[in-house]
Write an enzyme that holds these catalytic residues in place. Structure first.
Site, PDB file in Angstrom:
ATOM      1  CB  ILE A  44      -0.996   0.046   1.094  1.00  0.00           C
ATOM      2  CG1 ILE A  44      -1.666  -1.290   1.215  1.00  0.00           C
ATOM      3  CG2 ILE A  44      -1.845   1.295   1.281  1.00  0.00           C
ATOM      4  CD1 ILE A  44      -2.385  -1.407   2.613  1.00  0.00           C
ATOM      5  CD  GLU A  45       3.488   2.085  -4.287  1.00  0.00           C
ATOM      6  OE1 GLU A  45       3.230   2.903  -5.129  1.00  0.00           O
ATOM      7  OE2 GLU A  45       4.580   1.163  -4.638  1.00  0.00           O
ATOM      8  CG  ASN A  46       0.671   8.112   1.906  1.00  0.00           C
ATOM      9  OD1 ASN A  46       1.038   9.211   1.477  1.00  0.00           O
ATOM     10  ND2 ASN A  46      -0.500   7.950   2.205  1.00  0.00           N
ATOM     11  CB  CYS A  54       6.743  -4.347   2.329  1.00  0.00           C
ATOM     12  SG  CYS A  54       7.954  -3.402   1.584  1.00  0.00           S
ATOM     13  CD  GLU A  56       7.621  -8.729   1.601  1.00  0.00           C
ATOM     14  OE1 GLU A  56       6.705  -7.825   1.522  1.00  0.00           O
ATOM     15  OE2 GLU A  56       8.404  -8.835   0.929  1.00  0.00           O
ATOM     16  CB  CYS A  88      12.781  -4.940   1.344  1.00  0.00           C
ATOM     17  SG  CYS A  88      11.601  -4.268   2.970  1.00  0.00           S
ATOM     18  CB  CYS A  91       9.794  -7.381   4.633  1.00  0.00           C
ATOM     19  SG  CYS A  91       8.780  -6.173   4.413  1.00  0.00           S
TER      20      CYS A  91
END
Ligand code: THU
Length: 131
Positions: A44-46, A54, A56, A88, A91
């Site tokens: 979920i981005e912003n 991320c 995970e 990453c 995570c």
């Protein structure tokens, strides 16, 4: 117990729910716990880019918020944009935190070979632990 192939199918399905208008890099994850329950998450981005969540960590957050108390034993991760979408660094640390000393399996899909399994202790060596 759900199979590795089924965990990967769940990760693929939830990657379709990703909110990633900035990177256009969808990711899905499905985390299996010792209880036998599994939890899904997508990225979920912003518009404030650094706030991206991320897949995970979303899946693990979903588990914790659902009251899961057992250890994380496996996590399948998928992106349609990448062969073998490795987690990453942040995570990896989360996976270690919630596997509590169990050498959790990281289940990834290779374009050519299909499913491959890696272990958190191998991909996060010499990691930070409080104890
Ligand atoms: N992303 C994940 O969901 N998991 C990872 O382990 C690495 C990156 C997401 C964050 C961002 O929305 C997009 O992939 C591109 O970095």
């Amino acid at each position: 117990m759900i199979s590795n192939e089924e965990l990967m199918i769940k990760a693929k399905e939830v990657s379709d729910m990703a909110y990633c208008p900035y990177s256009e890099f969808p990711v899905g994850a499905c985390a299996l716990f010792e209880s036998g329950k599994y939890y899904i998450g997508c990225n979920i981005e912003n518009s404030s880019y650094g706030l991206a969540l991320c897949a995970e960590r979303n899946a693990i957050s979903n588990a914790i918020a659902s009251g899961e108390k057992t250890r994380l034993i496996k996590i399948a991760i998928y992106s349609p944009k990448s062969s073998q979408c490795f987690p990453c660094g942040a995570c990896r640390q989360w996976i270690q935190e919630f596997s509590q000393g169990y050498n959790a399996e990281i289940i990834l899909e290779d374009d050519k070979q299909g499913i491959n399994i890696y272990y958190i202790d191998d991909i996060l060596p010499y990691s930070f632990k409080l104890v």
